[in-house]
Design a protein around this motif. Structure first.
Motif, mmCIF file in Angstrom:
data_model
loop_
_atom_site.group_PDB
_atom_site.id
_atom_site.type_symbol
_atom_site.label_atom_id
_atom_site.label_comp_id
_atom_site.label_asym_id
_atom_site.label_seq_id
_atom_site.Cartn_x
_atom_site.Cartn_y
_atom_site.Cartn_z
ATOM 1 N N ASP A 93 53.455 -22.653 63.253
ATOM 2 C CA ASP A 93 54.409 -23.190 64.227
ATOM 3 C C ASP A 93 55.797 -22.655 63.894
ATOM 4 O O ASP A 93 56.036 -22.105 62.820
ATOM 5 C CB ASP A 93 54.403 -24.720 64.169
ATOM 6 N N THR A 95 60.280 -23.363 64.998
ATOM 7 C CA THR A 95 61.328 -24.007 65.789
ATOM 8 C C THR A 95 62.639 -23.301 65.493
ATOM 9 O O THR A 95 62.770 -22.627 64.459
ATOM 10 C CB THR A 95 61.431 -25.512 65.490
ATOM 11 N N ASP A 122 64.825 -26.000 70.091
ATOM 12 C CA ASP A 122 63.570 -25.900 70.829
ATOM 13 C C ASP A 122 63.000 -27.293 71.093
ATOM 14 O O ASP A 122 63.294 -28.244 70.358
ATOM 15 C CB ASP A 122 62.559 -25.070 70.030
ATOM 16 N N ASN A 124 60.265 -28.656 70.402
ATOM 17 C CA ASN A 124 59.471 -29.258 69.325
ATOM 18 C C ASN A 124 60.285 -29.549 68.071
ATOM 19 O O ASN A 124 59.713 -29.878 67.018
ATOM 20 C CB ASN A 124 58.310 -28.330 68.958
ATOM 21 N N PHE A 125 61.598 -29.421 68.139
ATOM 22 C CA PHE A 125 62.438 -29.543 66.955
ATOM 23 C C PHE A 125 62.202 -30.855 66.210
ATOM 24 O O PHE A 125 62.077 -30.881 64.972
ATOM 25 C CB PHE A 125 63.920 -29.423 67.355
ATOM 26 N N PHE A 128 58.716 -30.814 64.579
ATOM 27 C CA PHE A 128 58.637 -29.869 63.456
ATOM 28 C C PHE A 128 59.263 -30.488 62.206
ATOM 29 O O PHE A 128 58.704 -30.410 61.113
ATOM 30 C CB PHE A 128 59.364 -28.580 63.844
#
Length: 802
Positions: A93, A95, A122, A124-125, A128
């Motif tokens: 993954d 970010t 991003d 998904n910060f 993450f």
């Protein structure tokens, strides 16, 4: 049996409160100092370890390899992390953060605010990383354009409450954008290198730039993090990244992209690159203070040995009587170790109380959010128990073995066993060791202080005093800069006004230049381009070595003229004849512009003194100025700030007014050195104080052993002065030995620290000699009470038993 030992220990402490008090005081100081330092070190080592999979997360850095040197940044092109994730199974993954370091003007209703700590991220910060959301779901809060997440502090700042989800705020600028608050983030912990107050959705950037900005190999400025399946896969990923570089970056620009990786957990202590999100720490700091904490603790333990053996003469008959009555050696050892453990436990409890009471003050001193909760973490408690056992058993072992070895027949006759004379090598070695550490710390304190004074007082080549710096002036003031200057100069307190895009020590663009004087094998040079108003050099008192200054009356000076520094003239092979020559400068649009060099200045220190001066040029490059410098007369009154504020309010009513003094701003670059200096002074004083307790113990021991010798000398006519010299001579010799050992050690250690600075002082032999003299004076003052007391004693009492 254990109860008996404990009761005897308490009885002994109660019978000799002075001795016990000195011992407890020394141990308490040592343990307290160690605990303070332990909390700092644990905090420094804890950065970013609270994230899930923190050991498998890496940040992608980039190094620009330019003619003027290599410049390493913690950012990279936006396409790098997505490409690695899509092409490598080892990368699970990613970010990214971007847009940091900008000053934003936030409008909420009719109120305006300034924001320095904001980023785009991003979607998904918040999945993450494990930052805690108070309101909102991590997967949703950044998954659409024009969304923003605020920390609790920012929500209260802008809306007066943390219940701000659904509210809107506007970012002012060339393109005013309205954002909806989609989540509230718990204030970020102090032990993370990512520090922000608001985070916008990166999808807003995609919407504004047709998506290209988030998938480009030609840009930079993205803090990119990847999560690997296994930490050891970083080598595979690094090799693949080289292949991606060759495939996606044109050959002419490959020197601009040289990536590597930093483990997330190592960023705070092992990464100190340009444009870090926050000011990072240093592993040197951890090493220095771990050593200081350990040494202070060792010094405290040594003191116990010296003070215990100093009392040995008084306890010799007690030991003899116990042995005659049938006590075994192991029982005597257990008794004395029991006393030592009781003293250690009391000292540890007092240390916990002291640290608990003073931790808030100490946290402010070291500028770190350490709290009393950290004192009661299992690891800290276990370390404290280990300290009690090590000091109690370790420091008490020598006195216990020493005292239990007395022969009852000898001591009951009033004589001491051989080896207890004043020449005891071991005890003297311990005192020498203590003062080696103390002298090293005195020298270190002096060097840190002198270096800090050098950093803040060194002439930089420009005027930094009496300069008021007005920030965030680009959109508000640049279009009407001349009118703004004219209004400000009406005040009798204002001497001159100028403007610049880059403040000293701040960020500045790196500009590509070409010249016929540079070898054809070199494509060109890279200079720091400092965009200035035409009167900048004059106002800032920057002297020209060659040529002339900018002249507003010459139209071409604002379009074609530049002034370079000496280093640039050397790199351009124009060291002695730069004035009048032409160079080609690439602007931000990629076009080339021909500029004529009209002057050369010295290599002034526009960078912090930890770094060397770069090759640079000054020019009116584009009409964009982030800062206005208001040069004040030395005798200016306090009303001048209100005058500047009033002019600002009349010309930029929609922008918040922000100012600082340039000298104060420059001094902030040396905050780490200031903190280091404060801490070294603080713990050096403690170490010296504790060492003096040990010296006091040795003085007590020595004078007790020589009391009859002193009596005989007094009867034979020795004066008090002669006796003071006799008793102090041995101690002075110990300090001389300590200095001989400490001086080279201090020279090496201070040299190791000073190499972190491009500009540093040269340690003077005078500093070392003064440190030795200070240590000598402290030592002699410490022993003077006991020696003077012994010299003044009545010889009849000392010789009565003879």
């Amino acid at each position: 049996m254990l109860k008996s030992y404990f009761l005897v220990a308490l009885r002994t402490i109660r019978k000799h409160p002075g001795y016990a008090g000195v011992n407890i005081f020394g141990l308490t100081l040592g343990i307290s100092s160690f605990l303070f330092i332990l909390l700092i070190v644990r905090f420094e080592l804890s950065f970013d370890k609270f994230h899930s999979h923190s050991d498998s997360i890496y940040r992608i850095n980039n190094e620009l390899r330019l003619s003027s040197g290599n410049y390493k940044y913690p950012t990279c092109p936006s396409a790098v992390a997505p490409a690695l994730t899509s092409q490598l199974p080892e990368v699970l993954d990613f970010t990214r953060l971007s847009g940091g370091g900008q000053q934003l003007v936030i409008e909420v209703g009719t109120e305006l605010f300034k924001e320095d700590d904001s980023f785009f991220a991003d979607p998904n910060f918040l999945e993450f990383f494990n930052f805690e959301l108070q309101q909102g779901r991590p997967a949703d809060v950044l998954n659409a354009p024009n969304r923003v997440v605020l920390t609790e502090a920012a929500a209260i700042k802008y809306f007066g409450t943390t219940q701000a989800v659904g509210r809107t705020l506007k970012v002012k600028g060339q393109n005013e954008i309205e954002y909806e608050v989609s989540g509230i983030l718990k204030n970020l912990p102090g032990n993370t290198h990512i520090q922000l107050d608001m985070v916008f959705s990166n999808l807003t950037l995609r919407q504004m730039n047709n998506g290209n900005i988030l998938n480009s190999w030609g840009n930079d400025g993205f803090y990119s993090y990847i999560r690997l399946a296994r930490p050891e896969d970083v080598t595979i990923v690094s090799n693949k990244l080289e292949e991606l570089k060759i495939a996606n970056v044109e050959e002419a620009r490959q020197h601009m992209f040289n990536p590597d990786f930093t483990a997330l957990e190592d960023i705070h202590l092992s990464s100190n690159l340009r444009n870090e999100i926050a000011v990072n720490g240093s592993m040197d700091f951890v090493y220095i203070f771990s050593a200081v904490g350990l040494f202070v603790l060792i010094i405290a333990g040594i003191n116990y040995m010296n003070l215990a053996t100093a009392r040995s003469a008084r306890r010799a008959q007690e030991v003899g009587i116990r042995k005659v009555l049938g006590a075994y050696k192991k029982q005597l050892i257990a008794q004395f170790l029991g006393e030592s453990l009781v003293l250690s436990v009391i000292s540890a409890l007092l240390s916990l109380l002291i640290v608990g009471l003073l931790l808030g003050w100490f946290a402010n001193l070291v500028n770190r959010p350490v709290s009393t909760d950290m004192l009661y973490q299992p690891e800290v408690v276990l370390i404290l128990v280990a300290i009690v056992l090590i000091i109690g058993l370790g420091s008490g072992s020598y006195p216990a073995l020493f005292l239990s070895a007395f022969k009852p027949v000898v001591v009951l006759k009033g004589k001491l066993v051989p080896g207890m004379g004043s020449s005891g090598f071991f005890r003297k070695a311990l005192v020498v060791f203590q003062f080696v550490i103390s002298i090293v710390m005195i020298i270190g304190t002096a060097i840190v202080y002198k270096q800090l004074n050098f950093l803040t007082s060194k002439p930089l080549g420009f005027q930094k005093e009496h300069v008021l710096m007005v920030s965030n002036t680009n959109q508000a003031i640049t279009p009407k800069l001349e009118a703004f200057k004219n209004e400000l100069i009406k005040s009798p307190d204002v001497e001159a006004v100028t403007a610049t895009f880059s403040k000293p020590g701040g960020l500045r663009p790196i500009v590509f230049v070409k010249s016929e004087t540079v070898s054809e094998e070199v494509d060109g040079l890279n200079l720091a381009g400092i965009n200035i108003d035409l009167n900048y050099l004059e106002v800032m008192e920057i002297e020209l070595l060659e040529g002339r200054n900018f002249d507003p009356s010459i139209p071409t000076d604002s379009t074609e003229a530049i002034i370079i520094n000496k280093r640039a003239s050397r790199e351009l092979n124009m060291e002695n004849d730069a004035v009048g020559r032409f160079i080609d400068v690439q602007n931000f649009g990629g076009q080339w512009q021909r500029k004529q060099i009209i002057g050369v200045i010295d290599d002034i220190n526009f960078e912090p003194l930890q770094r060397g001066t770069e090759s640079c040029f000054y020019a009116y490059f584009f009409p964009n100025f982030q800062y206005v410098f208001v040069k004040l007369r030395p005798e200016a009154s306090g009303q001048v700030i209100e005058h500047v504020r009033s002019v600002w309010s009349s010309m930029a009513p929609s922008q918040p007014f922000e100012y600082s003094f340039l000298a104060d701003d420059l001094n902030t670059y040396y905050e780490n050195e200031k903190e280091l200096g404060q801490l070294v002074i603080f713990f050096a004083a403690l170490a010296i104080g504790i060492a003096c307790l040990g010296l006091f113990g040795l003085a007590s021991y020595s004078t007790e052993q020589r009391i009859k010798e002193i009596g005989v000398r007094k009867v034979l006519g020795a004066s008090i002065g002669q006796l003071l010299y006799l008793l102090s001579r041995d101690f002075a010799l110990l300090i001389v030995v300590a200095f001989v050992i400490a001086a080279p050690a201090a020279y090496y250690l201070t040299g190791w620290w000073l190499q972190n600075f491009a500009f540093a002082i040269a340690p003077s032999i005078i500093t070392f000699l003064l440190a030795g003299l200070v240590a000598m004076c402290i030592a002699l003052l410490t022993v003077s009470y006991k020696t003077y007391q012994a010299a003044r004693s009545n010889p009849v009492r000392a010789l009565r038993s003879e």
